[in-house]
Design a protein around this motif. Structure first.
Motif, PDB file in Angstrom:
ATOM      1  N   THR A  33       0.838  -1.199   0.000  1.00 25.70           N
ATOM      2  CA  THR A  33       0.000   0.000   0.000  1.00 25.70           C
ATOM      3  C   THR A  33       0.876   1.254   0.000  1.00 25.70           C
ATOM      4  N   HIS A  34       0.239   2.373  -0.335  1.00 24.58           N
ATOM      5  CA  HIS A  34       0.952   3.665  -0.339  1.00 24.58           C
ATOM      6  C   HIS A  34       1.387   4.045   1.080  1.00 24.58           C
ATOM      7  N   GLU A  35       0.549   3.770   2.064  1.00 22.77           N
ATOM      8  CA  GLU A  35       0.880   4.107   3.453  1.00 22.77           C
ATOM      9  C   GLU A  35       2.099   3.317   3.934  1.00 22.77           C
ATOM     10  N   GLN A  36       2.146   2.036   3.589  1.00 21.59           N
ATOM     11  CA  GLN A  36       3.294   1.215   3.969  1.00 21.59           C
ATOM     12  C   GLN A  36       4.573   1.711   3.301  1.00 21.59           C
ATOM     13  N   LYS A  37       4.489   2.108   2.049  1.00 23.74           N
ATOM     14  CA  LYS A  37       5.669   2.636   1.342  1.00 23.74           C
ATOM     15  C   LYS A  37       6.142   3.951   1.972  1.00 23.74           C
ATOM     16  N   ARG A  38       5.195   4.809   2.347  1.00 20.41           N
ATOM     17  CA  ARG A  38       5.560   6.076   2.965  1.00 20.41           C
ATOM     18  C   ARG A  38       6.263   5.849   4.304  1.00 20.41           C
ATOM     19  N   LEU A  39       5.739   4.969   5.134  1.00 21.23           N
ATOM     20  CA  LEU A  39       6.366   4.675   6.426  1.00 21.23           C
ATOM     21  C   LEU A  39       7.750   4.062   6.237  1.00 21.23           C
ATOM     22  N   HIS A  40       7.876   3.213   5.234  1.00 20.32           N
ATOM     23  CA  HIS A  40       9.179   2.591   4.970  1.00 20.32           C
ATOM     24  C   HIS A  40      10.214   3.637   4.542  1.00 20.32           C
ATOM     25  N   ASP A  41       9.819   4.586   3.686  1.00 20.80           N
ATOM     26  CA  ASP A  41      10.740   5.645   3.242  1.00 20.80           C
ATOM     27  C   ASP A  41      11.155   6.537   4.406  1.00 20.80           C
ATOM     28  N   GLN A  42      10.213   6.870   5.290  1.00 23.18           N
ATOM     29  CA  GLN A  42      10.534   7.678   6.456  1.00 23.18           C
ATOM     30  C   GLN A  42      11.546   6.985   7.360  1.00 23.18           C
ATOM     31  N   MET A  43      11.336   5.697   7.592  1.00 25.36           N
ATOM     32  CA  MET A  43      12.251   4.940   8.434  1.00 25.36           C
ATOM     33  C   MET A  43      13.635   4.850   7.786  1.00 25.36           C
ATOM     34  N   LYS A  44      13.668   4.707   6.476  1.00 22.45           N
ATOM     35  CA  LYS A  44      14.940   4.615   5.769  1.00 22.45           C
ATOM     36  C   LYS A  44      15.719   5.922   5.872  1.00 22.45           C
ATOM     37  N   LYS A  45      15.024   7.073   5.689  1.00 18.40           N
ATOM     38  CA  LYS A  45      15.688   8.372   5.812  1.00 18.40           C
ATOM     39  C   LYS A  45      16.179   8.606   7.234  1.00 18.40           C
ATOM     40  N   LYS A  46      15.377   8.208   8.218  1.00 20.39           N
ATOM     41  CA  LYS A  46      15.774   8.376   9.613  1.00 20.39           C
ATOM     42  C   LYS A  46      17.039   7.583   9.921  1.00 20.39           C
ATOM     43  N   ASN A  47      17.082   6.346   9.474  1.00 22.54           N
ATOM     44  CA  ASN A  47      18.266   5.513   9.712  1.00 22.54           C
ATOM     45  C   ASN A  47      19.496   6.085   9.018  1.00 22.54           C
ATOM     46  N   GLU A  48      19.312   6.648   7.816  1.00 18.16           N
ATOM     47  CA  GLU A  48      20.435   7.235   7.084  1.00 18.16           C
ATOM     48  C   GLU A  48      20.976   8.467   7.810  1.00 18.16           C
ATOM     49  N   CYS A  49      20.050   9.312   8.336  1.00 17.50           N
ATOM     50  CA  CYS A  49      20.480  10.503   9.085  1.00 17.50           C
ATOM     51  C   CYS A  49      21.221  10.111  10.360  1.00 17.50           C
ATOM     52  N   GLU A  50      20.718   9.111  11.059  1.00 17.25           N
ATOM     53  CA  GLU A  50      21.396   8.663  12.280  1.00 17.25           C
ATOM     54  C   GLU A  50      22.777   8.107  11.961  1.00 17.25           C
ATOM     55  N   ARG A  51      22.896   7.401  10.841  1.00 20.11           N
ATOM     56  CA  ARG A  51      24.202   6.860  10.466  1.00 20.11           C
ATOM     57  C   ARG A  51      25.188   7.970  10.128  1.00 20.11           C
ATOM     58  N   LEU A  52      24.724   9.006   9.405  1.00 18.63           N
ATOM     59  CA  LEU A  52      25.599  10.116   9.051  1.00 18.63           C
ATOM     60  C   LEU A  52      26.012  10.910  10.281  1.00 18.63           C
ATOM     61  N   ASN A  53      25.091  11.112  11.211  1.00 16.87           N
ATOM     62  CA  ASN A  53      25.408  11.875  12.424  1.00 16.87           C
ATOM     63  C   ASN A  53      26.439  11.165  13.285  1.00 16.87           C
ATOM     64  N   LYS A  54      26.453   9.843  13.213  1.00 13.31           N
ATOM     65  CA  LYS A  54      27.422   9.091  14.012  1.00 13.31           C
ATOM     66  C   LYS A  54      28.811   9.130  13.387  1.00 13.31           C
ATOM     67  N   THR A  55      28.851   9.082  12.054  1.00 15.25           N
ATOM     68  CA  THR A  55      30.148   8.998  11.380  1.00 15.25           C
ATOM     69  C   THR A  55      30.731  10.364  11.027  1.00 15.25           C
ATOM     70  N   VAL A  56      29.884  11.384  10.847  1.00 15.37           N
ATOM     71  CA  VAL A  56      30.346  12.717  10.448  1.00 15.37           C
ATOM     72  C   VAL A  56      29.899  13.728  11.481  1.00 15.37           C
ATOM     73  N   GLY A  57      30.772  14.687  11.831  1.00 12.23           N
ATOM     74  CA  GLY A  57      30.406  15.728  12.766  1.00 12.23           C
ATOM     75  C   GLY A  57      29.297  16.603  12.219  1.00 12.23           C
ATOM     76  N   ILE A  58      28.593  17.297  13.128  1.00 11.44           N
ATOM     77  CA  ILE A  58      27.470  18.127  12.707  1.00 11.44           C
ATOM     78  C   ILE A  58      27.938  19.246  11.792  1.00 11.44           C
ATOM     79  N   LYS A  59      29.059  19.929  12.164  1.00 10.69           N
ATOM     80  CA  LYS A  59      29.562  21.024  11.336  1.00 10.69           C
ATOM     81  C   LYS A  59      29.997  20.520   9.960  1.00 10.69           C
ATOM     82  N   ALA A  60      30.671  19.358   9.950  1.00 10.61           N
ATOM     83  CA  ALA A  60      31.101  18.803   8.677  1.00 10.61           C
ATOM     84  C   ALA A  60      29.901  18.403   7.820  1.00 10.61           C
ATOM     85  N   LEU A  61      28.848  17.896   8.483  1.00 11.53           N
ATOM     86  CA  LEU A  61      27.654  17.507   7.749  1.00 11.53           C
ATOM     87  C   LEU A  61      26.960  18.737   7.164  1.00 11.53           C
ATOM     88  N   GLU A  62      26.904  19.829   7.953  1.00  8.10           N
ATOM     89  CA  GLU A  62      26.303  21.064   7.447  1.00  8.10           C
ATOM     90  C   GLU A  62      27.092  21.590   6.249  1.00  8.10           C
TER      91      GLU A  62
END
Length: 259
Positions: A33-62
């Motif tokens: 369903t469209h709702e399931q796809k939307r929730l999956h994309d949100q979770m994927k973006k969240k996990n990607e942001c958390e991974r970047l924040n752990k490996t790269v500093g905030i200033k470097a990420l900005e």
């Protein structure tokens, strides 16, 4: 064979449980369903942001995201760019009637310190003022019949400027330190340690026995007064810090005669 009410309830609860498990554990290839796809994309973006924040500093990420945004060309989805295209602008050409204007956008300059916004411009103008004063000294000056009177008037004015200079030096040092400026822009912008705690009269007598500086007292005070007005909106005669340059216009003027 007849089915009892209890068995029907058990079957209903079992189907509901299976639907919940399927919704919470849907794999990317099995999105239904469209709702399931939307929730999956949100979770994927969240996990990607958390991974970047752990490996790269905030200033470097900005900085990385800022650079990515600057390298990305503006397309017709941008409202400003769309308006330019309607007025005849073509990508890659200069702006203006004859296409001879700016081609690249105005570059971004990040401000990371606490120094006044007008300080850099003020220091540039001060350098020009110093050059003008030095150039004027190289010009030959002819004799004047009012030389004596002018000299006496100048000496009287320098005495007042010496007192104003001492007060301005103390104010300048205080304001510079509050703005994380650890040393004066010019050596005479701050008071000397040897005269800081002396009375104004003793400081005046001590100044008279010093070797002659490149800049006279009047010239030093003129430049320092300009620095305080332009950088901190401060008038030494009013003894007031104005809110901004527009508010500073309420001051009678930059000179002693104006007050």
């Amino acid at each position: 064979m007849a089915v009892t009410d209890e068995e029907e309830d058990d079957d209903y609860m079992s189907d509901a449980f299976l639907n919940i498990e399927t919704t919470n554990n849907v794999r990317p290839g099995l999105l239904m369903t469209h709702e399931q796809k939307r929730l999956h994309d949100q979770m994927k973006k969240k996990n990607e942001c958390e991974r970047l924040n752990k490996t790269v500093g905030i200033k470097a990420l900005e900085e990385q995201r800022r650079q990515e945004g600057l390298e990305k060309a503006i397309d017709s989805k941008n409202k400003g760019f769309a308006l330019l295209q309607k007025m005849g602008y073509k990508p890659g050409s200069g702006i203006g009637k004859n296409n001879c204007g700016r081609v690249e956008p105005v570059s971004i300059v990040l401000k990371s310190d606490r120094k006044g916004l007008g300080r850099v411009a003020a220091l540039k103008e001060i350098n020009e003022m110093k050059k003008s004063i030095l150039r004027s000294r190289l010009r030959p000056v002819g004799p004047s019949i009012n030389e004596y009177r002018e000299r006496r008037a100048q000496e009287a004015s320098e005495k007042l400027d010496r007192l104003d200079l001492l007060r301005s030096q103390r104010v300048c040092r205080q304001m510079d330190l509050e703005n994380d400026i650890q040393e004066p822009s010019e050596h005479y912008f701050w008071p000397n340690d040897s005269t800081d705690n002396l009375s104004e009269q003793n400081a005046e007598e001590m100044e008279e026995h010093k070797e002659e500086n490149i800049m006279s007292i009047t010239e030093q005070f003129k430049i320092l007064n300009f620095y305080l007005r332009r950088t901190y909106n401060y008038c030494v005669y009013c003894g007031t810090v104005y809110n901004d340059q527009n508010d500073l216009e309420e001051c009678p003027g930059p000179n002693r005669q104006d007050h």
